[in-house]
Scaffold this active site. Structure first.
Site, mmCIF file in Angstrom:
data_model
loop_
_atom_site.group_PDB
_atom_site.id
_atom_site.type_symbol
_atom_site.label_atom_id
_atom_site.label_comp_id
_atom_site.label_asym_id
_atom_site.label_seq_id
_atom_site.Cartn_x
_atom_site.Cartn_y
_atom_site.Cartn_z
ATOM 1 N N CYS A 119 0.817 -1.226 0.000
ATOM 2 C CA CYS A 119 0.000 0.000 0.000
ATOM 3 C C CYS A 119 0.849 1.273 0.000
ATOM 4 O O CYS A 119 0.316 2.367 -0.199
ATOM 5 C CB CYS A 119 -0.942 -0.003 1.200
ATOM 6 S SG CYS A 119 -2.120 -1.353 1.120
ATOM 7 N N HIS A 261 -3.202 7.361 2.499
ATOM 8 C CA HIS A 261 -3.654 6.049 2.028
ATOM 9 C C HIS A 261 -4.986 5.718 2.694
ATOM 10 O O HIS A 261 -5.103 5.764 3.924
ATOM 11 C CB HIS A 261 -2.588 5.006 2.369
ATOM 12 C CG HIS A 261 -3.083 3.602 2.240
ATOM 13 N ND1 HIS A 261 -3.754 3.149 1.124
ATOM 14 C CD2 HIS A 261 -3.023 2.550 3.098
ATOM 15 C CE1 HIS A 261 -4.074 1.879 1.304
ATOM 16 N NE2 HIS A 261 -3.654 1.499 2.487
ATOM 17 N N ASN A 291 -10.316 0.235 0.305
ATOM 18 C CA ASN A 291 -8.844 0.274 0.334
ATOM 19 C C ASN A 291 -8.315 -0.345 -0.961
ATOM 20 O O ASN A 291 -8.401 -1.560 -1.145
ATOM 21 C CB ASN A 291 -8.351 -0.499 1.565
ATOM 22 C CG ASN A 291 -6.835 -0.508 1.690
ATOM 23 O OD1 ASN A 291 -6.120 -0.294 0.712
ATOM 24 N ND2 ASN A 291 -6.353 -0.773 2.893
HETATM 25 O O1 UT7 Z 1 -3.799 -1.017 3.766
HETATM 26 C C1 UT7 Z 1 -2.677 -1.352 4.456
HETATM 27 C C2 UT7 Z 1 -2.761 -1.480 5.907
HETATM 28 N N1 UT7 Z 1 -4.023 -1.914 6.392
HETATM 29 C C3 UT7 Z 1 -4.560 -1.307 7.414
HETATM 30 O O2 UT7 Z 1 -4.025 -0.317 7.876
HETATM 31 C C4 UT7 Z 1 -5.807 -1.882 8.032
HETATM 32 C C5 UT7 Z 1 -5.663 -1.900 9.529
HETATM 33 N N2 UT7 Z 1 -6.696 -2.564 10.280
HETATM 34 C C6 UT7 Z 1 -8.028 -2.262 10.237
HETATM 35 O O3 UT7 Z 1 -8.471 -1.468 9.424
HETATM 36 C C7 UT7 Z 1 -8.919 -2.885 11.266
HETATM 37 O O4 UT7 Z 1 -8.121 -3.523 12.224
HETATM 38 C C8 UT7 Z 1 -9.944 -3.892 10.698
HETATM 39 C C9 UT7 Z 1 -11.010 -3.158 9.898
HETATM 40 C C10 UT7 Z 1 -9.249 -4.929 9.843
HETATM 41 C C11 UT7 Z 1 -10.638 -4.609 11.840
HETATM 42 O O5 UT7 Z 1 -11.267 -3.645 12.686
HETATM 43 P P1 UT7 Z 1 -11.011 -3.676 14.257
HETATM 44 O O6 UT7 Z 1 -11.845 -2.628 14.829
HETATM 45 O O7 UT7 Z 1 -9.518 -3.590 14.484
HETATM 46 O O8 UT7 Z 1 -11.566 -5.066 14.655
HETATM 47 P P2 UT7 Z 1 -10.825 -6.277 15.392
HETATM 48 O O9 UT7 Z 1 -9.879 -6.965 14.469
HETATM 49 O O10 UT7 Z 1 -10.302 -5.793 16.703
HETATM 50 O O11 UT7 Z 1 -12.037 -7.230 15.663
HETATM 51 C C12 UT7 Z 1 -13.143 -6.833 16.513
HETATM 52 C C13 UT7 Z 1 -14.250 -7.846 16.353
HETATM 53 C C14 UT7 Z 1 -13.736 -9.281 16.386
HETATM 54 O O12 UT7 Z 1 -14.708 -10.067 17.064
HETATM 55 P P3 UT7 Z 1 -14.502 -10.460 18.615
HETATM 56 O O13 UT7 Z 1 -13.193 -11.230 18.637
HETATM 57 O O14 UT7 Z 1 -14.409 -9.170 19.345
HETATM 58 O O15 UT7 Z 1 -15.711 -11.275 18.908
HETATM 59 C C15 UT7 Z 1 -13.702 -9.674 14.940
HETATM 60 O O16 UT7 Z 1 -13.861 -11.069 14.755
HETATM 61 O O17 UT7 Z 1 -14.863 -7.681 15.086
HETATM 62 C C16 UT7 Z 1 -14.888 -8.940 14.406
HETATM 63 N N3 UT7 Z 1 -14.842 -8.681 12.975
HETATM 64 C C17 UT7 Z 1 -15.932 -8.473 12.248
HETATM 65 N N4 UT7 Z 1 -17.235 -8.454 12.580
HETATM 66 C C18 UT7 Z 1 -18.132 -8.212 11.603
HETATM 67 C C19 UT7 Z 1 -13.757 -8.598 12.167
HETATM 68 N N5 UT7 Z 1 -14.143 -8.329 10.898
HETATM 69 C C20 UT7 Z 1 -15.494 -8.253 10.928
HETATM 70 C C21 UT7 Z 1 -16.476 -8.004 9.955
HETATM 71 N N6 UT7 Z 1 -17.762 -7.986 10.318
HETATM 72 N N7 UT7 Z 1 -16.162 -7.755 8.652
#
Ligand code: UT7
Length: 340
Positions: A119, A261, A291
């Site tokens: 990215c 980005h 993204n």
């Molecule tokens: O482009 C290059 C670099 N990329 C980035 O910079 C992306 C960086 N990361 C992110 O944008 C975020 O971390 C994500 C969007 C990928 C995830 O969001 P988050 O707020 O960090 O969620 P998390 O990984 O902490 O997960 C929270 C909860 C989890 O459930 P539990 O364990 O709390 O029960 C996940 O399983 O959200 C769950 N979850 C979802 N739920 C519904 C993860 N993805 C989804 C989804 N829909 N699509």
């Protein structure tokens, strides 16, 4: 014979911009139909409402050609002496995709190669283009960021399938003077390979040759440890941005536009808050396009230029972060472009 006065005419100057997304649109509700997710979760956790996706038969080069053609047209001249393509999803592992893109743009014969910095590819591309110009290898570079990310994302992995999308953006850079509008400021780049496991496609390269042993399930797909990546993205883009602004001799208060980005709207807000950049100065298209990897910044520049949110004279900060880990930032005063 009098000596020529010293000149510094080899700075990279933006002189054209263009972007393209494939026509097929995927909504959050479309994804919720086969994934355990919801429109509400995706909107509030990422800021994304729709994204564009290539359909079978369309590849990264097809996106790159469309964006590249538009950038050349916008620059007022169809010519470029080099083509640099930043991509994570080349059409094939070998050869590079850029020569094919160059040929389809009528540029057969020019140097053309790919850059792999995920990215942050566009920022690395800017530095590479600036080097080609400074070295006198050419006086016009077409730099394209293009990714068909949906071709490497696991459609059943809700943590990546809702974020990553397809598109392309491009700029034309010409040799010019550092004081001109459009001249790139100092470019800040960095990597941390100790954290390469946070964003990866494990299989398909020389470490895991698919011909020698069966792959474990999912290893052919893009994988991201989202939470850790989020934290590093905010830290690295904030620091790189501060360094780039300082190196340009500016302060954050001088900035008119912030073009980061488009990883996640919460990341963008967190970086802008840390830097003290007001919301009205932030450019964003993540709600509509998601993204798009290496395409993210040039596509944002192209769309913001087209709709007037980015105008001639705006003091603009660019910053990116992604797999590698890799990050970067630079500044420029947005120029008046011939095709505007
Ligand atoms: O482009 C290059 C670099 N990329 C980035 O910079 C992306 C960086 N990361 C992110 O944008 C975020 O971390 C994500 C969007 C990928 C995830 O969001 P988050 O707020 O960090 O969620 P998390 O990984 O902490 O997960 C929270 C909860 C989890 O459930 P539990 O364990 O709390 O029960 C996940 O399983 O959200 C769950 N979850 C979802 N739920 C519904 C993860 N993805 C989804 C989804 N829909 N699509």
């Amino acid at each position: 014979m009098p000596m020529s006065p010293p000149t510094d005419e080899r700075t990279a100057v933006v002189s054209g911009v263009g972007g393209w997304v494939p026509p097929h649109v995927v909504t959050n509700d479309d994804l919720s139909a086969h994934l355990d997710t919801s429109d509400e979760w995706i909107r509030t956790r990422t800021g994304i409402r729709t994204r564009h996706r290539v359909l079978p038969g369309m590849a990264t080069s097809d996106l790159a050609v469309e964006a590249g053609r538009r950038a050349l047209e916008n620059s007022g001249e169809p010519r470029a002496g080099a083509v640099v393509l930043a991509t994570t999803t080349p059409d094939r592992i070998c050869p590079a995709t850029a020569p094919d893109v160059a040929a389809r743009l009528g540029l057969t014969g020019v140097p053309a190669f790919d850059i792999s910095a995920v990215c942050t590819g566009f920022l690395y591309g800017l530095a590479t283009a600036a080097g080609l110009l400074a070295a006198g290898i050419t006086d016009r570079v077409l730099l394209i960021g293009a990714d068909a990310f949906t071709t490497i994302v696991d459609p059943l992995d809700r943590s990546t399938a809702v974020i990553f999308a397809d598109g392309a953006g491009a700029v034309v850079l010409r040799a010019g003077h550092p004081e001109e509008p459009g001249a790139l400021g100092p470019i800040v780049l960095g990597t941390d390979g100790e954290l390469s496991h946070l964003i990866q496609v494990p299989a398909g390269g020389s470490r895991q040759r698919s011909s020698l042993r069966p792959q474990a399930p999912g290893e052919q797909f893009f994988q991201m440890e989202g939470r850790d990546t989020f934290r590093h993205a905010v830290d690295r883009m904030s620091t790189a941005s501060r360094d780039a602004v300082r190196a340009a001799g500016w302060t954050v208060a001088d900035l008119d536009r912030f073009a980061a980005h488009q990883a996640n709207s919460r990341i963008l807000t967190a970086v802008a808050d840390r830097l003290g950049i007001p919301a009205e100065h932030q450019l964003s298209n993540i709600a509509a396009v998601g993204n798009t990897g290496a395409a993210s910044i040039p596509l944002l520049l192209a769309q913001s230029h087209a709709d007037g949110r980015l105008a001639a004279g705006h003091r603009t900060l660019l910053t990116a972060f992604g797999g590698g880990l890799a990050w970067g930032a630079t500044t420029l005063i947005w120029p008046k472009l011939p095709g505007s």
